[in-house]
Design a protein around this motif. Structure first.
Motif, short mmCIF file in Angstrom:
data_model
loop_
_atom_site.label_atom_id
_atom_site.label_comp_id
_atom_site.label_asym_id
_atom_site.label_seq_id
_atom_site.Cartn_x
_atom_site.Cartn_y
_atom_site.Cartn_z
N VAL A 24 -7.94 -15.51 49.01
CA VAL A 24 -7.26 -14.42 48.33
C VAL A 24 -6.76 -13.43 49.36
O VAL A 24 -7.49 -13.05 50.28
CB VAL A 24 -8.20 -13.70 47.33
CG1 VAL A 24 -7.46 -12.54 46.63
CG2 VAL A 24 -8.76 -14.67 46.31
N CYS A 25 -5.51 -13.01 49.21
CA CYS A 25 -4.91 -12.07 50.15
C CYS A 25 -4.43 -10.83 49.41
O CYS A 25 -3.85 -10.94 48.32
CB CYS A 25 -3.74 -12.74 50.87
SG CYS A 25 -2.84 -11.62 51.96
N LEU A 26 -4.68 -9.67 49.99
CA LEU A 26 -4.13 -8.43 49.46
C LEU A 26 -3.03 -7.95 50.39
O LEU A 26 -3.24 -7.83 51.61
CB LEU A 26 -5.21 -7.36 49.31
CG LEU A 26 -6.06 -7.54 48.04
CD1 LEU A 26 -7.21 -8.50 48.31
CD2 LEU A 26 -6.60 -6.21 47.54
N GLU A 27 -1.86 -7.70 49.82
CA GLU A 27 -0.69 -7.30 50.58
C GLU A 27 -0.06 -6.04 49.96
O GLU A 27 -0.48 -5.59 48.90
CB GLU A 27 0.35 -8.43 50.59
CG GLU A 27 -0.03 -9.64 51.42
CD GLU A 27 0.20 -9.43 52.92
OE1 GLU A 27 0.37 -8.27 53.36
OE2 GLU A 27 0.22 -10.44 53.65
N GLY A 28 0.95 -5.53 50.64
CA GLY A 28 1.67 -4.37 50.12
C GLY A 28 1.81 -3.30 51.16
O GLY A 28 1.33 -3.42 52.29
N GLY A 29 2.47 -2.22 50.78
CA GLY A 29 2.75 -1.14 51.71
C GLY A 29 1.52 -0.35 52.11
O GLY A 29 0.46 -0.44 51.48
N ASP A 30 1.69 0.43 53.16
CA ASP A 30 0.59 1.26 53.66
C ASP A 30 0.23 2.33 52.64
O ASP A 30 1.10 2.91 51.98
CB ASP A 30 1.01 1.91 54.97
CG ASP A 30 1.23 0.89 56.08
OD1 ASP A 30 0.23 0.25 56.48
OD2 ASP A 30 2.38 0.69 56.50
N GLY A 31 -1.07 2.57 52.50
CA GLY A 31 -1.55 3.55 51.55
C GLY A 31 -1.66 3.04 50.14
O GLY A 31 -1.90 3.81 49.21
N ARG A 114 -4.13 -8.33 54.39
CA ARG A 114 -2.90 -8.72 55.08
C ARG A 114 -2.98 -10.15 55.63
O ARG A 114 -4.02 -10.65 56.00
CB ARG A 114 -2.52 -7.76 56.22
CG ARG A 114 -2.21 -6.35 55.72
CD ARG A 114 -1.31 -5.62 56.70
NE ARG A 114 -1.02 -4.25 56.28
CZ ARG A 114 -0.15 -3.91 55.34
NH1 ARG A 114 0.51 -4.85 54.71
NH2 ARG A 114 0.06 -2.64 55.03
N TYR A 115 -1.76 -10.76 55.64
CA TYR A 115 -1.63 -12.14 56.13
C TYR A 115 -0.16 -12.35 56.50
O TYR A 115 0.51 -11.42 56.97
CB TYR A 115 -2.13 -13.11 55.04
CG TYR A 115 -2.29 -14.55 55.49
CD1 TYR A 115 -3.06 -14.88 56.60
CD2 TYR A 115 -1.69 -15.58 54.77
CE1 TYR A 115 -3.21 -16.21 56.99
CE2 TYR A 115 -1.84 -16.90 55.15
CZ TYR A 115 -2.60 -17.21 56.26
OH TYR A 115 -2.75 -18.52 56.65
#
Length: 236
Positions: A24-31, A114-115
């Motif tokens: 499982v990966c969590l991604e997206g913008g900072d904050g 992150r990945y």
């Protein structure tokens, strides 16, 4: 603020997903709360009896820590876009080899903050590599042996909202609002290409609401982790 549309990054490489463990990966913008949601997911997994391995990029290996210092320290200053991308790729190669694959091989649930998508979004769309984007993905996929998560959770947040939550900014976080909006649109484009393996969540919700939404998508994947764990135990 006007930001040009970001074309979806290429996805020509054949995906590889393991048959043991769950990635499982969590991604997206900072904050956007990736670290918080990673910790909550790991806590829930462990409470349910699964081996959960929290990890992150860049920097969760000895080599990675040095690479993280280079790419995130403001003192590094400007790097050529390709140099930056290759440093991130080297971190990913070490991370997958030393942390991710061994854990998946024993049936664990790996939760990474992150990945590869971060490289495509930040170094690809953010740096506006344009025609080099296909080559960038090839490098990133090669570095990670083509391994892809069973589920990628994109915690979507407008840059102004996400960056406003940060007390200090590293070298990437300090980039322009336009840079971060291009990265955001790239994350969303990747998710739109493969909804079966992505979940987009509004990161402005409460931590409890977000955690519940994430768990609802992760839970159906866990039979694979449970079977793998029992198989390893029975063979010992």
């Amino acid at each position: 603020m006007s930001v040009p549309p970001v074309p979806p990054p290429p996805t020509g490489a054949a995906p590889v997903r393991t048959s043991t463990g769950v990635f499982v990966c969590l991604e997206g913008g900072d904050g956007g709360g990736k670290s918080t949601q990673s910790a909550l997911l790991v806590e829930r997994l462990r409470s349910e009896g699964y081996e959960a391995v929290p990890t992150f990029e860049p920097g969760d290996t000895a080599v990675g820590r040095e690479l993280r210092r280079i790419v995130l320290d403001p003192a590094t200053g400007d790097l050529a876009a390709r140099t930056e991308a290759l440093l991130y790729a080297a971190d990913k190669a070490e991370h997958v080899e030393r942390v991710v694959l061994p854990a998946l091989g024993r049936g664990a649930v790996v939760v990474t903050d992150r990945y590869v998508d971060s490289t495509l979004a930040y170094q690809g769309a953010g740096r506006v590599l344009g025609g080099a984007l296909a080559g960038l993905e090839q490098v990133a996929r090669w570095a990670t042996r083509g391994l892809r998560p069973h589920l990628t959770v994109v915690l979507d947040v407008p840059p102004a909202a996400g960056l406003g939550r940060l007390e200090g900014r590293d070298r990437i976080e300090a980039e322009s609002a336009e840079f971060h909006e291009r990265a955001r649109q790239a994350f969303l484009a990747l998710a739109a290409q493969d909804p079966a393996h992505y979940l987009v969540v509004d990161a402005r919700g409460t931590r409890e609401e977000i955690a519940a939404t994430v768990w609802a998508r992760v839970a159906p994947l866990l039979a694979q982790a449970a079977r793998a764990a029992r198989t390893v135990g029975e063979g010992a």
